[in-house]
Write a protein that holds these residues in place. Structure first.
Motif, PDB file in Angstrom:
ATOM      1  N   ALA A  71      47.641  36.577  40.088  1.00 51.64           N
ATOM      2  CA  ALA A  71      46.595  37.239  39.303  1.00 51.64           C
ATOM      3  C   ALA A  71      45.281  37.277  40.069  1.00 51.64           C
ATOM      4  CB  ALA A  71      46.424  36.540  37.965  1.00 51.64           C
ATOM      5  N   SER A  72      44.888  36.152  40.657  1.00 54.28           N
ATOM      6  CA  SER A  72      43.604  36.137  41.376  1.00 54.28           C
ATOM      7  C   SER A  72      43.666  36.988  42.640  1.00 54.28           C
ATOM      8  CB  SER A  72      43.153  34.706  41.694  1.00 54.28           C
ATOM      9  OG  SER A  72      44.044  34.049  42.548  1.00 54.28           O
ATOM     10  N   MET A  73      44.795  36.978  43.340  1.00 54.63           N
ATOM     11  CA  MET A  73      44.934  37.828  44.528  1.00 54.63           C
ATOM     12  C   MET A  73      44.801  39.302  44.152  1.00 54.63           C
ATOM     13  SD  MET A  73      48.065  36.098  46.557  1.00 54.63           S
ATOM     14  CE  MET A  73      48.007  34.413  47.136  1.00 54.63           C
ATOM     15  N   THR A  74      45.424  39.685  43.054  1.00 55.12           N
ATOM     16  CA  THR A  74      45.358  41.070  42.595  1.00 55.12           C
ATOM     17  C   THR A  74      43.923  41.449  42.233  1.00 55.12           C
ATOM     18  OG1 THR A  74      47.620  40.961  41.770  1.00 55.12           O
ATOM     19  CG2 THR A  74      46.207  42.688  40.848  1.00 55.12           C
ATOM     20  N   ALA A  75      43.284  40.633  41.441  1.00 59.32           N
ATOM     21  CA  ALA A  75      41.911  40.935  40.997  1.00 59.32           C
ATOM     22  C   ALA A  75      40.952  41.028  42.174  1.00 59.32           C
ATOM     23  CB  ALA A  75      41.433  39.880  40.006  1.00 59.32           C
ATOM     24  N   ASN A  76      41.124  40.155  43.150  1.00 60.07           N
ATOM     25  CA  ASN A  76      40.192  40.119  44.279  1.00 60.07           C
ATOM     26  C   ASN A  76      40.341  41.292  45.245  1.00 60.07           C
ATOM     27  OD1 ASN A  76      38.436  37.928  43.790  1.00 60.07           O
ATOM     28  ND2 ASN A  76      40.111  36.513  44.230  1.00 60.07           N
ATOM     29  N   LYS A  77      41.292  42.170  45.006  1.00 59.62           N
ATOM     30  CA  LYS A  77      41.389  43.401  45.797  1.00 59.62           C
ATOM     31  C   LYS A  77      40.289  44.392  45.397  1.00 59.62           C
ATOM     32  CE  LYS A  77      44.997  42.146  48.078  1.00 59.62           C
ATOM     33  NZ  LYS A  77      44.749  41.535  49.376  1.00 59.62           N
ATOM     34  N   HIS A  78      39.678  44.185  44.255  1.00 57.27           N
ATOM     35  CA  HIS A  78      38.646  45.075  43.735  1.00 57.27           C
ATOM     36  C   HIS A  78      37.269  44.656  44.253  1.00 57.27           C
ATOM     37  CE1 HIS A  78      41.159  47.146  40.679  1.00 57.27           C
ATOM     38  NE2 HIS A  78      41.891  46.055  40.841  1.00 57.27           N
ATOM     39  N   GLN A  79      36.491  45.622  44.680  1.00 59.13           N
ATOM     40  CA  GLN A  79      35.120  45.359  45.090  1.00 59.13           C
ATOM     41  C   GLN A  79      34.338  44.842  43.882  1.00 59.13           C
ATOM     42  OE1 GLN A  79      33.716  45.583  48.249  1.00 59.13           O
ATOM     43  NE2 GLN A  79      35.848  45.860  48.843  1.00 59.13           N
ATOM     44  N   LYS A  80      33.370  43.998  44.128  1.00 59.63           N
ATOM     45  CA  LYS A  80      32.498  43.415  43.098  1.00 59.63           C
ATOM     46  C   LYS A  80      33.202  42.388  42.226  1.00 59.63           C
ATOM     47  CE  LYS A  80      29.640  47.542  42.856  1.00 59.63           C
ATOM     48  NZ  LYS A  80      29.103  48.589  41.995  1.00 59.63           N
ATOM     49  N   VAL A  81      34.461  42.090  42.522  1.00 59.45           N
ATOM     50  CA  VAL A  81      35.190  41.075  41.761  1.00 59.45           C
ATOM     51  C   VAL A  81      35.234  39.794  42.572  1.00 59.45           C
ATOM     52  CG1 VAL A  81      37.479  40.386  40.934  1.00 59.45           C
ATOM     53  CG2 VAL A  81      36.559  42.644  40.369  1.00 59.45           C
ATOM     54  N   ARG A  82      34.937  38.699  41.897  1.00 58.60           N
ATOM     55  CA  ARG A  82      35.060  37.367  42.478  1.00 58.60           C
ATOM     56  C   ARG A  82      35.880  36.533  41.491  1.00 58.60           C
ATOM     57  NH1 ARG A  82      30.358  39.378  43.049  1.00 58.60           N
ATOM     58  NH2 ARG A  82      29.505  38.302  41.241  1.00 58.60           N
ATOM     59  N   ALA A  83      37.193  36.654  41.620  1.00 60.09           N
ATOM     60  CA  ALA A  83      38.106  35.930  40.740  1.00 60.09           C
ATOM     61  C   ALA A  83      38.360  34.545  41.319  1.00 60.09           C
ATOM     62  CB  ALA A  83      39.419  36.686  40.588  1.00 60.09           C
ATOM     63  N   ALA A  84      38.183  33.542  40.494  1.00 56.58           N
ATOM     64  CA  ALA A  84      38.352  32.153  40.930  1.00 56.58           C
ATOM     65  C   ALA A  84      39.553  31.533  40.227  1.00 56.58           C
ATOM     66  CB  ALA A  84      37.088  31.345  40.624  1.00 56.58           C
ATOM     67  N   LEU A  85      40.481  31.030  41.020  1.00 57.98           N
ATOM     68  CA  LEU A  85      41.614  30.274  40.493  1.00 57.98           C
ATOM     69  C   LEU A  85      41.119  28.860  40.217  1.00 57.98           C
ATOM     70  CD1 LEU A  85      44.546  29.651  39.842  1.00 57.98           C
ATOM     71  CD2 LEU A  85      44.976  29.465  42.306  1.00 57.98           C
ATOM     72  N   CYS A  86      41.126  28.474  38.957  1.00 55.73           N
ATOM     73  CA  CYS A  86      40.579  27.166  38.569  1.00 55.73           C
ATOM     74  C   CYS A  86      41.638  26.345  37.852  1.00 55.73           C
ATOM     75  CB  CYS A  86      39.369  27.362  37.664  1.00 55.73           C
ATOM     76  SG  CYS A  86      38.001  28.232  38.460  1.00 55.73           S
ATOM     77  N   TRP A  87      41.580  25.049  38.049  1.00 52.66           N
ATOM     78  CA  TRP A  87      42.568  24.163  37.419  1.00 52.66           C
ATOM     79  C   TRP A  87      41.916  23.012  36.666  1.00 52.66           C
ATOM     80  CZ3 TRP A  87      41.928  25.152  42.534  1.00 52.66           C
ATOM     81  CH2 TRP A  87      41.391  24.131  43.307  1.00 52.66           C
ATOM     82  N   ASN A  88      40.591  22.957  36.631  1.00 51.86           N
ATOM     83  CA  ASN A  88      39.890  21.985  35.789  1.00 51.86           C
ATOM     84  C   ASN A  88      38.467  22.463  35.540  1.00 51.86           C
ATOM     85  OD1 ASN A  88      38.176  21.056  37.962  1.00 51.86           O
ATOM     86  ND2 ASN A  88      39.821  19.722  38.643  1.00 51.86           N
ATOM     87  N   LYS A  89      37.753  21.791  34.659  1.00 48.16           N
ATOM     88  CA  LYS A  89      36.413  22.258  34.280  1.00 48.16           C
ATOM     89  C   LYS A  89      35.413  22.120  35.424  1.00 48.16           C
ATOM     90  CE  LYS A  89      34.902  17.955  32.164  1.00 48.16           C
ATOM     91  NZ  LYS A  89      34.398  17.298  30.966  1.00 48.16           N
ATOM     92  N   GLU A  90      35.600  21.127  36.299  1.00 48.24           N
ATOM     93  CA  GLU A  90      34.666  20.940  37.410  1.00 48.24           C
ATOM     94  C   GLU A  90      34.742  22.098  38.409  1.00 48.24           C
ATOM     95  OE1 GLU A  90      35.454  17.126  35.415  1.00 48.24           O
ATOM     96  OE2 GLU A  90      36.853  18.531  36.370  1.00 48.24           O
ATOM     97  N   ILE A  91      35.965  22.512  38.758  1.00 48.94           N
ATOM     98  CA  ILE A  91      36.136  23.653  39.661  1.00 48.94           C
ATOM     99  C   ILE A  91      35.600  24.916  38.999  1.00 48.94           C
ATOM    100  CG2 ILE A  91      37.845  25.128  40.814  1.00 48.94           C
ATOM    101  CD1 ILE A  91      37.386  22.419  42.192  1.00 48.94           C
ATOM    102  N   THR A  92      35.837  25.055  37.716  1.00 46.95           N
ATOM    103  CA  THR A  92      35.334  26.218  36.976  1.00 46.95           C
ATOM    104  C   THR A  92      33.815  26.274  37.028  1.00 46.95           C
ATOM    105  OG1 THR A  92      37.249  26.071  35.501  1.00 46.95           O
ATOM    106  CG2 THR A  92      35.373  27.387  34.746  1.00 46.95           C
ATOM    107  N   GLN A  93      33.173  25.141  36.812  1.00 46.01           N
ATOM    108  CA  GLN A  93      31.711  25.092  36.847  1.00 46.01           C
ATOM    109  C   GLN A  93      31.184  25.478  38.228  1.00 46.01           C
ATOM    110  OE1 GLN A  93      29.989  21.433  35.421  1.00 46.01           O
ATOM    111  NE2 GLN A  93      28.001  21.892  36.307  1.00 46.01           N
ATOM    112  N   LEU A  94      31.783  24.936  39.276  1.00 43.63           N
ATOM    113  CA  LEU A  94      31.339  25.262  40.635  1.00 43.63           C
ATOM    114  C   LEU A  94      31.601  26.729  40.980  1.00 43.63           C
ATOM    115  CD1 LEU A  94      32.388  22.072  42.617  1.00 43.63           C
ATOM    116  CD2 LEU A  94      30.068  22.828  42.043  1.00 43.63           C
ATOM    117  N   ALA A  95      32.704  27.274  40.473  1.00 43.51           N
ATOM    118  CA  ALA A  95      33.007  28.686  40.733  1.00 43.51           C
ATOM    119  C   ALA A  95      31.915  29.582  40.167  1.00 43.51           C
ATOM    120  CB  ALA A  95      34.359  29.058  40.137  1.00 43.51           C
ATOM    121  N   ARG A  96      31.376  29.228  39.020  1.00 43.50           N
ATOM    122  CA  ARG A  96      30.279  30.008  38.429  1.00 43.50           C
ATOM    123  C   ARG A  96      28.957  29.704  39.141  1.00 43.50           C
ATOM    124  NH1 ARG A  96      29.556  33.981  36.304  1.00 43.50           N
ATOM    125  NH2 ARG A  96      28.259  33.409  34.555  1.00 43.50           N
ATOM    126  N   GLU A  97      28.634  28.412  39.313  1.00 41.03           N
ATOM    127  CA  GLU A  97      27.340  28.030  39.892  1.00 41.03           C
ATOM    128  C   GLU A  97      27.178  28.473  41.339  1.00 41.03           C
ATOM    129  OE1 GLU A  97      26.318  23.942  37.394  1.00 41.03           O
ATOM    130  OE2 GLU A  97      27.230  23.789  39.374  1.00 41.03           O
TER     131      GLU A  97
END
Length: 143
Positions: A71-97
């Motif tokens: 899913a993330s590989m597919t989404a990241n083929k699009h310009q302006k998309v920054r899809a982050a594969l996350c597996w916990n809340k800490e990685i999710t927070q860093l992906a946004r920050e």
């Protein structure tokens, strides 16, 4: 806030719970995912989410498949998309920050449903820090 969500057969249960969470927060949800458990091809459900993010028709996207990788590989083929594969809340927070992630990719077979809901809450409530991270984000796209 408008959110697009897409999932394959591995993510249906998670999608339904996440849609419920988003609606409880009075968010508008554009659902591109399957509602069944019969095998389907994740790109068919991820591309529309990425297109909505890319065209700014939605603020953020959420995509769900078994490992989150396809899913993330597919989404990241699009310009302006920054899809982050996350597996916990800490990685999710860093992906946004730090990465200004605009699509959260959830690996349904590797995180529990309560973890996934927690990740969605963090994804929605965390802002991009900017600063030194801004110049890095500007270097991501291939032009």
């Amino acid at each position: 806030m408008r959110i697009a969500i897409g999932n394959d057969h591995a993510g249906t249960e998670y999608k339904l719970a996440i849609v419920g969470l988003l609606k409880s927060k009075e968010m508008e949800v554009i659902n591109y995912g399957t509602d069944g458990t019969d095998s389907v091809d994740y790109p068919d459900f991820v591309h529309p989410v990425a297109e909505d993010v890319e065209q700014a028709r939605v603020a953020l996207g959420i995509i769900i498949c078994g490992s989150g990788n396809g899913a993330s590989m597919t989404a990241n083929k699009h310009q302006k998309v920054r899809a982050a594969l996350c597996w916990n809340k800490e990685i999710t927070q860093l992906a946004r920050e730090h990465n200004d992630a605009n699509i959260l990719s959830i690996p349904a077979r590797y995180v529990s449903l309560p973890q996934a809901l927690e990740m969605v809450n963090v994804f929605l409530s965390t802002s991009f820090e900017g600063g030194r991270h801004e110049r890095r984000i500007e270097k991501i796209p291939c032009t």
